[in-house]
Design a protein around this motif. Structure first.
Motif, PDB file in Angstrom:
ATOM      1  N   LEU A  45       0.819  -1.208   0.000  1.00  0.00           N
ATOM      2  CA  LEU A  45       0.000   0.000   0.000  1.00  0.00           C
ATOM      3  C   LEU A  45       0.854   1.259   0.000  1.00  0.00           C
ATOM      4  CD1 LEU A  45      -2.819  -0.975   2.521  1.00  0.00           C
ATOM      5  CD2 LEU A  45      -3.011  -0.791   0.034  1.00  0.00           C
ATOM      6  N   SER A  46       2.007   1.212   0.671  1.00  0.00           N
ATOM      7  CA  SER A  46       2.862   2.398   0.747  1.00  0.00           C
ATOM      8  C   SER A  46       3.445   2.771  -0.606  1.00  0.00           C
ATOM      9  CB  SER A  46       3.997   2.178   1.752  1.00  0.00           C
ATOM     10  OG  SER A  46       5.020   1.348   1.218  1.00  0.00           O
ATOM     11  N   LYS A  47       3.357   1.859  -1.564  1.00  0.00           N
ATOM     12  CA  LYS A  47       3.825   2.140  -2.925  1.00  0.00           C
ATOM     13  C   LYS A  47       2.688   2.622  -3.830  1.00  0.00           C
ATOM     14  CE  LYS A  47       7.369  -1.345  -2.209  1.00  0.00           C
ATOM     15  NZ  LYS A  47       7.824  -2.733  -2.460  1.00  0.00           N
ATOM     16  N   LEU A  48       1.464   2.579  -3.310  1.00  0.00           N
ATOM     17  CA  LEU A  48       0.299   3.066  -4.044  1.00  0.00           C
ATOM     18  C   LEU A  48      -0.178   4.411  -3.531  1.00  0.00           C
ATOM     19  CD1 LEU A  48      -1.862  -0.196  -4.175  1.00  0.00           C
ATOM     20  CD2 LEU A  48      -0.239   0.626  -5.890  1.00  0.00           C
ATOM     21  N   MET A  49       0.027   4.666  -2.234  1.00  0.00           N
ATOM     22  CA  MET A  49      -0.457   5.888  -1.591  1.00  0.00           C
ATOM     23  C   MET A  49       0.363   6.129  -0.341  1.00  0.00           C
ATOM     24  SD  MET A  49      -3.991   4.297   0.059  1.00  0.00           S
ATOM     25  CE  MET A  49      -4.281   3.175  -1.333  1.00  0.00           C
ATOM     26  N   THR A  50       0.403   7.363   0.103  1.00  0.00           N
ATOM     27  CA  THR A  50       1.065   7.664   1.366  1.00  0.00           C
ATOM     28  C   THR A  50       0.168   7.214   2.516  1.00  0.00           C
ATOM     29  OG1 THR A  50       2.217   9.575   0.440  1.00  0.00           O
ATOM     30  CG2 THR A  50       1.989   9.497   2.835  1.00  0.00           C
ATOM     31  N   LEU A  51       0.704   6.385   3.371  1.00  0.00           N
ATOM     32  CA  LEU A  51      -0.020   5.957   4.563  1.00  0.00           C
ATOM     33  C   LEU A  51       0.287   6.938   5.685  1.00  0.00           C
ATOM     34  CD1 LEU A  51       0.651   2.104   4.412  1.00  0.00           C
ATOM     35  CD2 LEU A  51      -1.366   3.357   3.611  1.00  0.00           C
ATOM     36  N   GLU A  52      -0.767   7.464   6.305  1.00  0.00           N
ATOM     37  CA  GLU A  52      -0.620   8.476   7.342  1.00  0.00           C
ATOM     38  C   GLU A  52      -0.925   7.876   8.716  1.00  0.00           C
ATOM     39  OE1 GLU A  52       0.545  11.339   6.809  1.00  0.00           O
ATOM     40  OE2 GLU A  52       0.153  11.870   4.714  1.00  0.00           O
ATOM     41  N   PRO A  53      -0.328   8.436   9.777  1.00  0.00           N
ATOM     42  CA  PRO A  53      -0.649   7.961  11.130  1.00  0.00           C
ATOM     43  C   PRO A  53      -2.154   8.014  11.393  1.00  0.00           C
ATOM     44  CG  PRO A  53       1.248   9.409  11.186  1.00  0.00           C
ATOM     45  CD  PRO A  53       0.708   9.484   9.786  1.00  0.00           C
ATOM     46  N   GLY A  54      -2.678   6.924  11.918  1.00  0.00           N
ATOM     47  CA  GLY A  54      -4.112   6.820  12.172  1.00  0.00           C
ATOM     48  C   GLY A  54      -4.892   6.142  11.076  1.00  0.00           C
ATOM     49  N   ASP A  55      -4.287   5.933   9.909  1.00  0.00           N
ATOM     50  CA  ASP A  55      -4.978   5.179   8.864  1.00  0.00           C
ATOM     51  C   ASP A  55      -5.267   3.767   9.370  1.00  0.00           C
ATOM     52  OD1 ASP A  55      -4.859   7.302   7.123  1.00  0.00           O
ATOM     53  OD2 ASP A  55      -3.313   6.458   5.830  1.00  0.00           O
ATOM     54  N   VAL A  56      -6.443   3.258   9.016  1.00  0.00           N
ATOM     55  CA  VAL A  56      -6.855   1.914   9.413  1.00  0.00           C
ATOM     56  C   VAL A  56      -6.906   1.033   8.171  1.00  0.00           C
ATOM     57  CG1 VAL A  56      -8.707   0.511  10.413  1.00  0.00           C
ATOM     58  CG2 VAL A  56      -8.180   2.756  11.385  1.00  0.00           C
ATOM     59  N   ILE A  57      -6.299  -0.144   8.274  1.00  0.00           N
ATOM     60  CA  ILE A  57      -6.281  -1.100   7.165  1.00  0.00           C
ATOM     61  C   ILE A  57      -6.935  -2.394   7.640  1.00  0.00           C
ATOM     62  CG2 ILE A  57      -4.868  -2.361   5.506  1.00  0.00           C
ATOM     63  CD1 ILE A  57      -2.608  -0.291   6.160  1.00  0.00           C
ATOM     64  N   ALA A  58      -8.035  -2.773   7.003  1.00  0.00           N
ATOM     65  CA  ALA A  58      -8.692  -4.058   7.281  1.00  0.00           C
ATOM     66  C   ALA A  58      -8.100  -5.085   6.325  1.00  0.00           C
ATOM     67  CB  ALA A  58     -10.196  -3.939   7.095  1.00  0.00           C
ATOM     68  N   THR A  59      -7.630  -6.207   6.865  1.00  0.00           N
ATOM     69  CA  THR A  59      -6.735  -7.087   6.113  1.00  0.00           C
ATOM     70  C   THR A  59      -7.392  -8.321   5.496  1.00  0.00           C
ATOM     71  OG1 THR A  59      -6.130  -8.225   8.166  1.00  0.00           O
ATOM     72  CG2 THR A  59      -4.760  -6.367   7.496  1.00  0.00           C
ATOM     73  N   GLY A  60      -8.724  -8.357   5.435  1.00  0.00           N
ATOM     74  CA  GLY A  60      -9.394  -9.502   4.845  1.00  0.00           C
ATOM     75  C   GLY A  60     -10.004 -10.413   5.896  1.00  0.00           C
ATOM     76  N   THR A  61     -10.884 -11.295   5.437  1.00  0.00           N
ATOM     77  CA  THR A  61     -11.671 -12.121   6.367  1.00  0.00           C
ATOM     78  C   THR A  61     -11.507 -13.602   6.070  1.00  0.00           C
ATOM     79  OG1 THR A  61     -13.862 -12.227   7.421  1.00  0.00           O
ATOM     80  CG2 THR A  61     -13.829 -12.261   5.023  1.00  0.00           C
ATOM     81  N   PRO A  62     -11.566 -14.443   7.107  1.00  0.00           N
ATOM     82  CA  PRO A  62     -11.529 -15.891   6.906  1.00  0.00           C
ATOM     83  C   PRO A  62     -12.877 -16.404   6.396  1.00  0.00           C
ATOM     84  CG  PRO A  62     -11.757 -15.397   9.234  1.00  0.00           C
ATOM     85  CD  PRO A  62     -11.577 -14.085   8.536  1.00  0.00           C
ATOM     86  N   PRO A  63     -13.007 -17.700   6.108  1.00  0.00           N
ATOM     87  CA  PRO A  63     -14.258 -18.230   5.579  1.00  0.00           C
ATOM     88  C   PRO A  63     -15.388 -18.190   6.604  1.00  0.00           C
ATOM     89  CG  PRO A  63     -12.764 -20.032   6.100  1.00  0.00           C
ATOM     90  CD  PRO A  63     -11.980 -18.755   6.240  1.00  0.00           C
ATOM     91  N   GLY A  64     -16.622 -18.334   6.090  1.00  0.00           N
ATOM     92  CA  GLY A  64     -17.783 -18.386   6.956  1.00  0.00           C
ATOM     93  C   GLY A  64     -18.719 -17.210   6.814  1.00  0.00           C
ATOM     94  N   VAL A  65     -18.475 -16.356   5.810  1.00  0.00           N
ATOM     95  CA  VAL A  65     -19.385 -15.231   5.600  1.00  0.00           C
ATOM     96  C   VAL A  65     -20.725 -15.757   5.085  1.00  0.00           C
ATOM     97  CG1 VAL A  65     -17.496 -13.641   5.168  1.00  0.00           C
ATOM     98  CG2 VAL A  65     -18.566 -14.809   3.234  1.00  0.00           C
ATOM     99  N   GLY A  66     -21.766 -14.932   5.243  1.00  0.00           N
ATOM    100  CA  GLY A  66     -23.102 -15.369   4.847  1.00  0.00           C
ATOM    101  C   GLY A  66     -23.225 -15.691   3.382  1.00  0.00           C
ATOM    102  N   MET A  67     -22.538 -14.914   2.538  1.00  0.00           N
ATOM    103  CA  MET A  67     -22.594 -15.133   1.097  1.00  0.00           C
ATOM    104  C   MET A  67     -22.067 -16.507   0.703  1.00  0.00           C
ATOM    105  SD  MET A  67     -20.666 -12.859  -1.842  1.00  0.00           S
ATOM    106  CE  MET A  67     -19.044 -13.284  -1.165  1.00  0.00           C
ATOM    107  N   GLY A  68     -21.093 -17.025   1.486  1.00  0.00           N
ATOM    108  CA  GLY A  68     -20.457 -18.283   1.124  1.00  0.00           C
ATOM    109  C   GLY A  68     -21.136 -19.516   1.700  1.00  0.00           C
ATOM    110  N   ARG A  69     -22.170 -19.323   2.528  1.00  0.00           N
ATOM    111  CA  ARG A  69     -22.828 -20.462   3.149  1.00  0.00           C
ATOM    112  C   ARG A  69     -23.840 -21.091   2.193  1.00  0.00           C
ATOM    113  NH1 ARG A  69     -21.200 -20.195   8.340  1.00  0.00           N
ATOM    114  NH2 ARG A  69     -22.556 -21.883   8.993  1.00  0.00           N
ATOM    115  N   LYS A  70     -24.150 -22.344   2.418  1.00  0.00           N
ATOM    116  CA  LYS A  70     -25.145 -23.056   1.595  1.00  0.00           C
ATOM    117  C   LYS A  70     -26.227 -23.620   2.511  1.00  0.00           C
ATOM    118  CE  LYS A  70     -21.752 -24.232  -1.966  1.00  0.00           C
ATOM    119  NZ  LYS A  70     -21.086 -25.315  -2.726  1.00  0.00           N
ATOM    120  N   PRO A  71     -27.452 -23.053   2.481  1.00  0.00           N
ATOM    121  CA  PRO A  71     -27.838 -21.892   1.675  1.00  0.00           C
ATOM    122  C   PRO A  71     -27.254 -20.603   2.235  1.00  0.00           C
ATOM    123  CG  PRO A  71     -29.622 -22.501   3.142  1.00  0.00           C
ATOM    124  CD  PRO A  71     -28.568 -23.555   3.312  1.00  0.00           C
TER     125      PRO A  71
END
Length: 284
Positions: free
Chosen positions: A227-253
């Motif tokens: 990310l630091s090569k795409l944009m300047t990261l500033e103090p206080g910026d929050v980065i959410a790093t992705g989620t493990p399996p089990g989201v509602g969209m991925g469940r059957k049904p």
């Protein structure tokens, strides 16, 4: 060290959770948990303060987002190989980057509002990175030096807006209250191995997500460097790093959130959140 911001929305004060789990007021030491407080030198000074010298906070006040005046809320998509598989998408060769609007930020236990016309609201427990120093073109080897600490993020999503209405994912990610963060910011030196943290999320008491940051496709160091090569990261910026399996969209049904549902989620060593899904309201 666990830093918090407590009080009514817009009126939060800085605090910390001491070694006994008690809330103590920091407003006599710092103005807020902001960019200045997150600087490495400032954090070292806070670490040296005798916790017992700080005033105890009585009662059980609301916790807000543990960082004040966040300038960027950056998200990484499909960063767990098993989540990419459940979504029916190929694992990315480079990090998938999108933004959530700053207006989506909310406290860890604040209600999540269901947008008008929402049909496919979903949950995503994620490790949050909080930047402590301005970062531009940093190497993976040095990336951790730019991190102030870590927190819990619920990347609430509306899948129909995200995936079925064209354009970028941001439109399904940025509704008001779709970014609960907290309960606290744990400083980086207090996390032994950020790539070995258990994550979980329950809906109405039923376990939906279980994962570990060891299965991230791109590590914290890789994400910060990239990310630091795409944009300047500033103090206080929050980065959410992705989620493990089990989201509602991925469940059957598939299973999506409805009014009255309660999400409870957390990460080992970083605390726990809980939100109820409520009808949309202009009053916050």
């Amino acid at each position: 060290m666990r830093l918090v911001r407590y009080g009514r929305p817009g009126k939060e004060k800085p605090g910390l959770i001491d070694d006994e789990g008690k809330l103590r007021d920091l407003s006599g030491v710092i103005g807020d948990v902001d960019a200045a407080a997150l600087a490495p030198k400032s954090l070292r000074k806070l670490e040296k303060i005798a916790q017992s010298s700080l005033p105890l906070v009585r009662g059980n006040p609301r916790f807000g987002v543990p960082v004040a005046r966040v300038s960027k809320f950056i998200c990484i998509g499909l960063n767990y190989s098993d989540h990419a598989a459940e979504a029916g998408m190929a694992a990315p060769k480079e990090p998938i980057v999108f933004l959530k609007a700053i207006s989506a930020l909310s406290g860890p236990d604040d209600a999540v509002m269901m947008p008008q016309g929402a049909k496919k609201m979903d949950w995503e427990v994620e490790l949050g990175i909080v930047i402590g120093s301005r970062a531009q073109y940093v190497s993976e080897a040095d990336a951790h030096k730019y991190v102030a600490g870590y927190t819990v993020v619920n990347d609430v999503s509306e899948r129909a807006y995200q995936l079925e209405r064209g354009g970028q994912w941001t439109k399904g990610k940025s509704f008001d209250t779709f970014g609960p963060v907290g309960p606290w910011l744990v400083t980086a030196e207090d996390i032994y191995d950020v790539q070995d943290l258990d994550l979980y999320l329950d809906v109405n008491g039923k376990r939906m997500q279980t994962g570990n940051t060891s299965t991230m496709i791109f590590s914290v160091a890789q994400i910060v460097s990239y990310l630091s090569k795409l944009m300047t990261l500033e103090p206080g910026d929050v980065i959410a790093t992705g989620t493990p399996p089990g989201v509602g969209m991925g469940r059957k049904p598939q299973r999506f959130l409805k009014k009255g549902d309660v999400m409870r989620l957390g990460i080992a060593g970083l605390g726990e959140q809980q939100q109820e899904v409520v009808a949309w309201s202009a009053k916050r």
